[in-house]
Design a protein around this motif. Structure first.
Motif, PDB file in Angstrom:
ATOM      1  N   GLY A 236      15.003  38.995  37.187  1.00  0.00           N
ATOM      2  CA  GLY A 236      15.964  38.541  38.189  1.00  0.00           C
ATOM      3  C   GLY A 236      15.865  37.075  38.550  1.00  0.00           C
ATOM      4  O   GLY A 236      16.542  36.622  39.475  1.00  0.00           O
ATOM      5  N   CYS A 237      15.039  36.293  37.822  1.00  0.00           N
ATOM      6  CA  CYS A 237      14.975  34.852  38.083  1.00  0.00           C
ATOM      7  C   CYS A 237      16.263  34.151  37.662  1.00  0.00           C
ATOM      8  O   CYS A 237      16.531  33.019  38.060  1.00  0.00           O
ATOM      9  N   ALA A 238      17.052  34.824  36.860  1.00  0.00           N
ATOM     10  CA  ALA A 238      18.406  34.383  36.547  1.00  0.00           C
ATOM     11  C   ALA A 238      19.269  35.635  36.455  1.00  0.00           C
ATOM     12  O   ALA A 238      18.781  36.715  36.113  1.00  0.00           O
ATOM     13  N   SER A 239      20.524  35.482  36.802  1.00  0.00           N
ATOM     14  CA  SER A 239      21.461  36.591  36.687  1.00  0.00           C
ATOM     15  C   SER A 239      22.793  36.056  36.208  1.00  0.00           C
ATOM     16  O   SER A 239      23.044  34.842  36.237  1.00  0.00           O
ATOM     17  N   GLY A 240      23.638  36.951  35.745  1.00  0.00           N
ATOM     18  CA  GLY A 240      24.911  36.497  35.201  1.00  0.00           C
ATOM     19  C   GLY A 240      26.016  37.502  35.381  1.00  0.00           C
ATOM     20  O   GLY A 240      25.815  38.615  35.874  1.00  0.00           O
ATOM     21  N   ILE A 241      27.204  37.081  34.986  1.00  0.00           N
ATOM     22  CA  ILE A 241      28.372  37.948  34.961  1.00  0.00           C
ATOM     23  C   ILE A 241      29.005  37.800  33.595  1.00  0.00           C
ATOM     24  O   ILE A 241      29.246  36.690  33.126  1.00  0.00           O
TER      25      ILE A 241
END
Length: 248
Positions: A236-241
């Motif tokens: 979860g240190c980066a997330s996206g769509i």
């Protein structure tokens, strides 16, 4: 305008403020991103691009393209018969993007750079097979993210795909505490060493903490008519769509 701390009556999401911030950071931004993320920013950019099925000859729009940090993952997919359109409003970032475009590595690709606000670009309707947004969402408030989603819907062809990635605050408590400390305390120190101004990189920590993750943005993208799913990277240190524009 030169970057300075926001005034009490000024929003950190005002385009003029964000533009000045990235103009100030442009000299060191790419190097700082790689160092402070321990190389993960490059890995997340690659994962963002590889989430969508880019084919040779297609047109990809790179919104908030910055210095062209994502081009190295897009160009090998579109090949020399495809087109890459970069859109950004920071003169400082685009200065280095133009330099990158002239390198031998990119000379054979059809790369066009547009100095425009991505929320009000002049790109034609349905001009893109794919849209990529790497590390730009956090500098928008909810209303601006809604505008961005509508703009992505407008420029995508029916059935076209998009992929976004953003630095996020992880959910595990211990990792979250360390991560926020790193963003708020350590990165500004590195910013002072590299740029002589800790306030610029401190702002990135503020944006990240307020953005949290792409949960809220996902709903706003769906409200714009896009079919979406959320992605998460490294706890979860980066997330996206990731998603697409419906064909009908």
């Amino acid at each position: 305008m030169a970057f300075q701390r926001p005034k009490a009556t000024q929003s950190i999401y005002e385009p003029e403020f964000v533009q000045a911030l990235f103009n100030e950071m442009s000299l060191t931004y790419e190097r700082m991103n790689t160092i402070t993320s321990f190389g993960f920013s490059n890995r997340w950019r690659r994962q963002c691009v590889f989430e969508i099925d880019i084919q040779p000859g297609q047109t990809v729009v790179d919104l908030m393209s910055g210095m062209g940090e994502t081009w190295g993952y897009i160009c090998p997919k579109i090949k020399t018969n495809g087109a890459l359109l970069g859109v950004d409003f920071s003169e400082g970032m685009l200065h280095y993007a133009n330099q990158k475009r002239q390198r031998k590595q990119y000379a054979s690709y059809a790369i066009t750079i547009h100095k425009q606000n991505v929320l009000a670009s002049t790109l034609p309707d349905q001009c893109a097979d794919h849209v990529v947004v790497a590390f730009g969402l956090k500098t928008f408030n909810d209303d601006q993210i809604s505008q961005l989603a509508k703009e992505i819907y407008r420029i995508l062809k029916p059935g076209g795909q998009f992929s976004c990635v953003e630095v996020s605050v992880p959910k595990p408590a211990l990792l979250r505490a360390f991560y926020l400390f790193y963003l708020r305390r350590i990165i500004p120190i590195l910013g002072a060493l590299f740029l002589g101004n800790p306030q610029t990189y401190r702002m990135l920590g503020i944006y990240c903490a307020q953005f949290k993750n792409t949960n809220q943005a996902l709903q706003l993208f769906e409200n714009a008519g896009l079919i979406c799913r959320q992605t998460n990277y490294f706890f979860g240190c980066a997330s996206g769509i990731v998603g697409e524009k419906p064909i009908t």
